[in-house]
Design a protein around this motif. Structure first.
Motif, mmCIF file in Angstrom:
data_model
loop_
_atom_site.group_PDB
_atom_site.id
_atom_site.type_symbol
_atom_site.label_atom_id
_atom_site.label_comp_id
_atom_site.label_asym_id
_atom_site.label_seq_id
_atom_site.Cartn_x
_atom_site.Cartn_y
_atom_site.Cartn_z
ATOM 1 N N ASP A 113 0.947 -1.283 0.155
ATOM 2 C CA ASP A 113 -0.078 0.064 0.043
ATOM 3 C C ASP A 113 0.892 1.374 0.032
ATOM 4 O OD1 ASP A 113 -2.231 -1.327 -0.127
ATOM 5 O OD2 ASP A 113 -2.595 -1.309 2.232
ATOM 6 N N TYR A 114 2.147 0.996 0.410
ATOM 7 C CA TYR A 114 2.872 2.288 0.557
ATOM 8 C C TYR A 114 3.729 2.236 -0.782
ATOM 9 C CZ TYR A 114 1.957 2.937 5.338
ATOM 10 O OH TYR A 114 1.437 3.168 6.740
ATOM 11 N N LEU A 115 3.981 3.655 -1.388
ATOM 12 C CA LEU A 115 4.523 3.590 -2.852
ATOM 13 C C LEU A 115 5.674 3.332 -2.919
ATOM 14 C CD1 LEU A 115 3.824 4.662 -5.607
ATOM 15 C CD2 LEU A 115 4.460 7.017 -4.970
ATOM 16 N N ASP A 116 6.593 3.391 -1.741
ATOM 17 C CA ASP A 116 8.198 3.023 -2.034
ATOM 18 C C ASP A 116 8.158 1.606 -1.868
ATOM 19 O OD1 ASP A 116 7.405 3.098 0.580
ATOM 20 O OD2 ASP A 116 9.062 3.391 1.621
ATOM 21 N N ASN A 117 7.298 1.024 -1.217
ATOM 22 C CA ASN A 117 7.582 -0.615 -1.142
ATOM 23 C C ASN A 117 7.125 -1.291 -2.711
ATOM 24 O OD1 ASN A 117 8.357 -0.858 1.314
ATOM 25 N ND2 ASN A 117 6.483 -1.113 2.292
ATOM 26 N N TYR A 118 5.772 -0.452 -3.013
ATOM 27 C CA TYR A 118 5.149 -1.072 -4.213
ATOM 28 C C TYR A 118 6.149 -0.842 -5.505
ATOM 29 C CZ TYR A 118 2.551 -0.841 -8.467
ATOM 30 O OH TYR A 118 1.995 -1.075 -9.699
ATOM 31 N N LEU A 119 6.819 0.412 -5.516
ATOM 32 C CA LEU A 119 7.913 0.531 -6.682
ATOM 33 C C LEU A 119 8.878 -0.630 -6.595
ATOM 34 C CD1 LEU A 119 8.203 4.442 -6.550
ATOM 35 C CD2 LEU A 119 7.191 2.797 -8.116
ATOM 36 N N ASP A 120 9.341 -0.952 -5.270
ATOM 37 C CA ASP A 120 10.384 -1.987 -5.249
ATOM 38 C C ASP A 120 9.889 -3.300 -5.661
ATOM 39 O OD1 ASP A 120 12.288 -0.306 -4.124
ATOM 40 O OD2 ASP A 120 11.908 -0.712 -2.003
ATOM 41 N N ILE A 149 11.324 5.122 -12.030
ATOM 42 C CA ILE A 149 11.009 4.636 -10.787
ATOM 43 C C ILE A 149 12.330 5.242 -9.580
ATOM 44 C CG2 ILE A 149 11.288 2.577 -9.203
ATOM 45 C CD1 ILE A 149 9.700 1.097 -11.452
ATOM 46 N N ALA A 150 13.308 5.387 -10.164
ATOM 47 C CA ALA A 150 14.191 6.153 -9.573
ATOM 48 C C ALA A 150 14.318 7.623 -9.316
ATOM 49 C CB ALA A 150 15.728 5.713 -10.343
ATOM 50 N N LYS A 151 13.440 8.099 -10.305
ATOM 51 C CA LYS A 151 13.253 9.559 -10.048
ATOM 52 C C LYS A 151 12.193 9.789 -8.993
ATOM 53 C CE LYS A 151 16.053 11.447 -13.172
ATOM 54 N NZ LYS A 151 17.314 12.304 -12.497
ATOM 55 N N ILE A 152 11.127 8.811 -9.151
ATOM 56 C CA ILE A 152 10.114 8.918 -7.961
ATOM 57 C C ILE A 152 10.645 8.689 -6.659
ATOM 58 C CG2 ILE A 152 7.814 7.986 -7.332
ATOM 59 C CD1 ILE A 152 7.421 7.019 -10.168
ATOM 60 N N LYS A 153 11.530 7.716 -6.545
ATOM 61 C CA LYS A 153 12.217 7.300 -5.207
ATOM 62 C C LYS A 153 12.995 8.729 -4.677
ATOM 63 C CE LYS A 153 12.651 2.737 -5.247
ATOM 64 N NZ LYS A 153 13.646 1.540 -5.074
#
Length: 440
Positions: A113-120, A149-153
């Motif tokens: 549900d958390y964006l950083d975890n989802y991106l991984d 994805i790197a830019k979003i992080k």
């Protein structure tokens, strides 16, 4: 009946505590926790810390904390077993996942549900397997999504707060756009970048992860791109110069080949004699474009034949096996040879500013802003209105006429003007019909 016990597998100091999960009838699984204990303070029969009173206060406190931790882990494992999905396979891997979930605040899918975890998760479990119309997406698309994805992080870190997947909406996208601007990225690139998160985040629906209702409102955009090209006259001006630097001379030849083949640098600078093909006595270059995977058959122009003849049937030397390095070297030498050939026509373009860390748009001498893109664009511009557009597009790889016209800086008004010029030419060449009257 499901039961949970705890064990030590060693008698050494700071022994790891293992969770032993049994379902009866020989179904038992064992995985380690993150807890450790001195074996002297462990009751192997009860599978728990001993009840001791003669120890220092820290030891007594640590043992009490350990008892509570193990009680919590036992409840956590049994609770997840009771609430398990029918499709779940209960094994040691499942037990390990539950134990890790205890320490991290939830099972993996719950944490997504958390964006950083989802991106991984997307990077490792989704992107390598994504398809488009039944075919695997291209490596260039994979690379773009990894970059985004790197830019979003980086953006999430700059905001210093944790977002859920459902938090990503138009307002968040606007903040992401401002973040990209602060990095000196060109507006045209940003226009492409901001639409990619929508594609990546939309996939979360397949995992029953909530996404924002206005995610679909996020739109990419394009800005007017400088259409830099060289004319045939300018190319001839460069051709007449004999450059003392072998790499400058090779660059001149690559430029000529690019002018008459219309390929991207990634395809142009990798051309080799193995791609030459003779059909009915005519010479062609047969290649598959790296970006689009489109096969193209390009007739070899007489000017290109001269280069091949001069080089004993070979193309000029490669700058590097790494295409990005090859492009950089090619661009540097392009600017060198055009400056030596006095190609100083002012052209609207962009130039990198080291101080502001962004591109400045203005009128510059052509030798200052020329790059590998000039080959494909010059081919398209030079042949436009001379050769039917679909034939040019078959070589350049453009999918639509609108895309092609945008590429060379034309619009559909130019087509209307072209038709008018054609009619004027046709009228001039028509011979009027003379009629002779016969007297009675």
């Amino acid at each position: 009946m499901a039961t949970v016990k705890f064990r030590l597998l060693t008698k050494s100091n700071n022994a790891t505590v293992y969770c032993y999960f049994s379902l009866g009838r020989g179904k038992f699984y064992q995985r380690k926790t993150r807890e450790t204990v001195n074996p002297e303070h462990w009751n192997a029969k009860k599978g728990a810390p001993k009840n001791i009173t003669s120890a220092n206060q820290k030891t007594l406190t640590d043992l009490e904390n350990l008892k509570q931790k193990l009680t919590d882990i036992e409840s956590f494992v049994l609770d997840h077993y009771k609430k398990r999905d029918e499709t779940e396979i209960i094994n040691a891997i499942w037990l390990d996942e539950i134990i890790q979930a205890y320490y991290s605040g939830g099972r993996r899918l719950q944490q997504l549900d958390y964006l950083d975890n989802y991106l991984d998760y997307y990077l490792t479990d989704v992107l390598p397997f994504r398809k488009n119309r039944g075919k695997e997406i291209t490596e260039s698309t994979v690379k773009k999504q990894r970059t985004i994805i790197a830019k979003i992080k980086e953006f999430l870190q700059s905001e210093n707060r944790r977002l859920k997947v459902s938090d990503y909406d138009v307002k968040t996208s606007n903040r992401f756009e401002k973040f990209l601007e602060s990095q000196g990225i060109s507006k045209n690139t940003i226009g492409r970048y901001i639409k990619y998160p929508k594609t990546i985040i939309s996939h979360a629906k397949t995992l029953d992860i909530e996404i924002n209702n206005n995610l679909s409102e996020i739109k990419g955009y394009t800005t007017e791109t400088p259409t830099i090209y060289i004319t045939e006259t300018e190319l001839q001006q460069i051709t007449k110069v004999i450059f003392l630097n072998p790499l400058d001379e090779a660059t001149k030849d690559w430029l000529i080949i690019g002018f008459y083949t219309g390929q991207r640098a990634s395809d142009l600078l990798q051309m080799n004699s193995k791609q030459l093909l003779t059909i009915d006595g005519d010479l062609f270059i047969n290649l598959s474009q790296k970006k689009t995977k489109n096969p193209v058959l390009i007739p070899v122009h007489d000017e290109v034949k001269k280069i091949l003849d001069k080089r004993n049937g070979n193309f000029p030397q490669k700058y590097s096996e790494n295409i990005e390095s090859a492009k950089t070297i090619f661009n540097n030498h392009l600017r060198s040879i055009t400056k030596q050939a006095n190609i100083d026509r002012l052209e609207w373009g962009k130039r990198w500013n080291d101080k502001t860390k962004r591109f400045d748009y203005a009128n510059y001498p052509l030798y200052d802003i020329i790059s590998s893109h000039v080959c494909r664009r010059s081919f398209a511009t030079h042949n436009y209105a001379k050769i039917p557009t679909p034939i040019i597009m078959a070589v350049t790889g453009h999918k639509t006429e609108k895309e092609f016209l945008n590429y060379i800086g034309k619009d559909f008004n130019d087509l209307s003007k072209q038709m008018l010029e054609y009619w004027k030419t046709e009228t001039k060449t028509e011979q009027p019909q003379q009629t002779t009257k016969t007297a009675n």
